[in-house]
Write an enzyme that holds these catalytic residues in place. Structure first.
Site, PDB file in Angstrom:
ATOM      1  N   TYR A  74     -23.357   0.845  86.815  1.00 13.63           N
ATOM      2  CA  TYR A  74     -22.370   1.830  87.218  1.00 13.63           C
ATOM      3  C   TYR A  74     -22.867   3.189  87.161  1.00 13.63           C
ATOM      4  CZ  TYR A  74     -18.230   4.876  86.823  1.00 13.63           C
ATOM      5  OH  TYR A  74     -16.962   5.630  86.973  1.00 13.63           O
ATOM      6  N   GLU A  82     -17.893   7.254  93.379  1.00 16.28           N
ATOM      7  CA  GLU A  82     -18.423   6.272  92.165  1.00 16.28           C
ATOM      8  C   GLU A  82     -18.999   4.720  93.040  1.00 16.28           C
ATOM      9  OE1 GLU A  82     -15.393   4.574  88.919  1.00 16.28           O
ATOM     10  OE2 GLU A  82     -15.353   3.421  90.437  1.00 16.28           O
TER      11      GLU A  82
END
Ligand code: GDP
Ligand code: MN
Length: 379
Positions: free
Chosen positions: A101, A189
């Site tokens: 992530y 993101e």
């Protein structure tokens, strides 16, 4: 403004962030065409502006045209958390070794950029933050310093990403940071950022929120405009140039100034109601603006009452009152309206309004009493 995954990936590409080859499809046939171009196996992905598509069945692997057809048929028209799928993204499937992530946002209290990196990717980051906060390596970045590859490599080590991903991930992070800053994102993101079995690192998903305050220096954002908001109320408000955000309640709100509008939401909540929207009509509350505001609120079927909360400063209350009167004459209002007008020239404004008051148009002297009245009427 939130981008769809495919738009986010196109945005990433401008900053050299690697993604898988693919294309969009609005029909089953187009999906098959895109799959042929991307090369089998492919992954067929629902394009909706909401996370957790994988779990909802909106992402399917397909090894041949028959499977692409099946996947596309299943996903097109699917409802994912209230969002209907009208478009697919079809890309060459990756062989995943690891899922990570990575993201950049602004940490307002710290007045710094905040990078978050984790070796535990592919799941929702809120979940990681709640159950295993130590699995997220946070990096504050001073915008004046920026992020260099050396710092990024140390960050990658700290987050515990695999050795094989070190250089690739550091490079992606530096590029993602450029995308965040030069691309004027509120959020950039990648979840998951993957290490493939061949040892390359690339973005498998893209979540990008653009900072609309920077629209003036991004003429290229024009292409995203048509696909922007899915809330018809927000779309209409935007067309009318209003500062509007749709909410789930039943009391429509009109106030002048963002601060007063927010306080009005708070007071409505405090007296047991819920706001249907945030709407700041700004400084010049003239008839045109007031009419536009009432039209937008009127178009919301959830609205049961309307609370107009104006505090005249430079804006004079008598001007506002005239605006309200003209707006009432031109818009057929479905819900009762409660007006609280105070500030500069309040007396004159109230006097102008007096002959127009009825059981559908009420005046209250204070913000609290007006909120109470509006909430009662919404019941
Ligand atoms: P989200 O669920 O909306 O966040 O959608 P993502 O694009 O993040 O995909 C969800 C999950 O689907 C990923 O975490 C992967 O496990 C899986 N997935 C997506 N693309 C591929 C791919 O190309 N190959 C493989 N094997 N799995 C994929
Ligand atoms: Mn994802």
């Amino acid at each position: 403004m939130d981008l769809y995954e495919y738009q986010g990936k196109q945005y990433f590409a401008r900053f050299g962030i690697p993604t898988s080859p693919g294309g969009t499809a609005d029909t089953v046939d187009e999906a098959v065409e895109q799959a042929e171009d991307a090369g089998y196996p492919v992954v067929v992905k629902a394009q909706v502006k909401v996370g957790g598509r994988g779990k909802a069945g909106g992402i399917k692997l397909a090894a041949n045209p028959g499977e692409v057809r099946q996947a596309a048929e299943a996903i097109l028209g699917m409802d994912i958390k209230g969002h209907t799928v009208h478009r697919l993204w079809v890309e060459h499937a990756s062989d995943i070794e690891k899922e990570y992530y990575a993201s950049f946002t602004l940490d307002r209290p710290a007045k710094l950029h905040l990078g978050m990196l984790s070796a535990a990717g592919g799941v929702e980051i809120e979940e990681v933050a709640a159950t295993k906060p130590e699995a997220i390596a946070r990096l504050h970045i001073n915008p004046l310093d920026g992020l260099d590859e050396e710092t990024a490599r140390r960050w990658v080590d700290e987050a515990g990403l695999d050795e094989a991903a070190r250089d690739g991930a550091a490079q992606v992070l530096v590029r993602l940071y450029h995308c965040f800053v030069e691309g004027d994102c509120d959020l950039a993101e990648i979840n998951p950022l993957i290490l493939t079995t061949e040892g390359s690192v690339h973005a498998l998903d893209a979540k990008v929120t653009l900072d609309e305050n920077a629209t003036f220096r991004h003429p290229e954002w024009e292409e995203f405009a048509g696909t922007d908001t899915e809330d018809p109320r927000e779309k209409m408000a935007k067309e009318k140039g209003l500062n509007y955000i749709g909410l789930d309640g039943t009391v429509g709100i009109i106030a002048n100034g963002a601060g007063l509008a927010m306080s009005t939401l708070d007071v409505v909540n405090q007296v047991g109601g819920s706001a249907a929207n945030f709407l700041d009509i700004g400084g010049g509350a003239n008839a045109a603006v007031m009419t536009a505001a009432l039209e937008v609120i009127n178009s919301d079927p959830a609205v049961r009452s309307i609370l107009v909360n104006i505090f005249g400063g430079i804006t004079r209350v008598d001007d506002v009152a005239n605006g309200v009167i003209q707006a009432l004459a031109s818009v057929e209002i479905r819900s009762p309206i409660v007006l609280r007008l105070d500030g500069t020239n309040a007396e004159a404004g109230r006097a102008l309004l007096a002959p127009h008051l009825s059981d559908r148009v009420l005046a209250e002297p204070t913000m609290l009493s007006a909120a109470r009245r509006a909430v009662e009427l919404a019941r």
